[in-house]
Motif scaffolding. Structure first.
Motif, PDB file in Angstrom:
ATOM      1  N   ALA A   1       9.756  32.984  -1.964  1.00 20.22           N
ATOM      2  CA  ALA A   1       9.720  31.935  -3.288  1.00 20.22           C
ATOM      3  C   ALA A   1      10.618  30.977  -1.765  1.00 20.22           C
ATOM      4  O   ALA A   1       9.972  31.600  -0.593  1.00 20.22           O
ATOM      5  N   PRO A   2      10.466  29.550  -1.797  1.00 25.50           N
ATOM      6  CA  PRO A   2      10.751  28.405  -0.680  1.00 25.50           C
ATOM      7  C   PRO A   2      12.393  29.064  -0.653  1.00 25.50           C
ATOM      8  O   PRO A   2      13.226  29.476  -1.646  1.00 25.50           O
ATOM      9  N   ALA A   3      13.127  28.764   0.615  1.00 26.02           N
ATOM     10  CA  ALA A   3      14.286  28.938   0.926  1.00 26.02           C
ATOM     11  C   ALA A   3      15.151  28.373   0.813  1.00 26.02           C
ATOM     12  O   ALA A   3      14.462  26.929   1.128  1.00 26.02           O
TER      13      ALA A   3
ATOM     14  N   TRP B   1      18.433  33.933   8.733  1.00 27.56           N
ATOM     15  CA  TRP B   1      17.605  34.521   7.940  1.00 27.56           C
ATOM     16  C   TRP B   1      17.610  33.036   7.101  1.00 27.56           C
ATOM     17  O   TRP B   1      18.497  32.811   6.506  1.00 27.56           O
ATOM     18  N   ALA B   2      16.373  33.319   6.347  1.00 34.08           N
ATOM     19  CA  ALA B   2      15.359  31.730   5.842  1.00 34.08           C
ATOM     20  C   ALA B   2      16.415  32.935   4.074  1.00 34.08           C
ATOM     21  O   ALA B   2      16.142  34.203   3.567  1.00 34.08           O
ATOM     22  N   SER B   3      16.838  32.115   2.903  1.00 34.07           N
ATOM     23  CA  SER B   3      17.405  32.629   1.398  1.00 34.07           C
ATOM     24  C   SER B   3      16.522  31.941   0.579  1.00 34.07           C
ATOM     25  O   SER B   3      16.859  30.725   0.795  1.00 34.07           O
ATOM     26  N   CYS B   4      16.035  32.487  -0.596  1.00 38.06           N
ATOM     27  CA  CYS B   4      15.831  32.183  -1.815  1.00 38.06           C
ATOM     28  C   CYS B   4      17.274  31.571  -3.105  1.00 38.06           C
ATOM     29  O   CYS B   4      17.967  32.659  -2.458  1.00 38.06           O
TER      30      CYS B   4
ATOM     31  N   VAL C   1      10.076  30.283   3.997  1.00 42.52           N
ATOM     32  CA  VAL C   1       9.479  31.788   3.260  1.00 42.52           C
ATOM     33  C   VAL C   1      10.722  32.232   2.989  1.00 42.52           C
ATOM     34  O   VAL C   1      11.802  32.165   4.531  1.00 42.52           O
ATOM     35  N   CYS C   2      11.008  32.698   1.777  1.00 42.18           N
ATOM     36  CA  CYS C   2      13.069  33.748   2.339  1.00 42.18           C
ATOM     37  C   CYS C   2      12.289  34.562   2.618  1.00 42.18           C
ATOM     38  O   CYS C   2      10.948  35.094   2.835  1.00 42.18           O
TER      39      CYS C   2
END
Length: 80
Positions: free
Chosen positions: A23-25, A45-48, A15-16
């Motif tokens: 939101a899905p990353a 970091w994960a990001s959408c 996930v973001c």
């Protein structure tokens, strides 16, 4: 799952990392704080799609950003 592992959806996708975003990353932003990390160390970091630019600008303004990569099944979150 480790203490600092990215939050995941029921389908296993990250996930973001942006606060309150679920939101899905689709991107991973690799960064490093040279004051506390060795040069080869990478945090991620994960990001959408909607928050990618925000994360890049945040990290670039602080001199922490290293690279943005797609987050795909064959390229999971990278940290070292």
């Amino acid at each position: 799952m480790g203490l600092f592992a990215p939050v995941q959806r029921e389908d296993g996708r990250p996930v973001c990392s942006r606060k309150n975003c679920r939101a899905p990353a689709q991107w991973q932003l690799l960064w490093n704080n040279p004051r506390i990390h060795t040069p080869e160390r990478r945090k991620a970091w994960a990001s959408c799609v909607d928050h990618r630019v925000w994360f890049e600008e945040y990290l670039m303004e602080r001199g922490l950003w290293k690279e943005t990569r797609p987050l795909t099944a064959d390229r999971p979150m990278e940290t070292r």
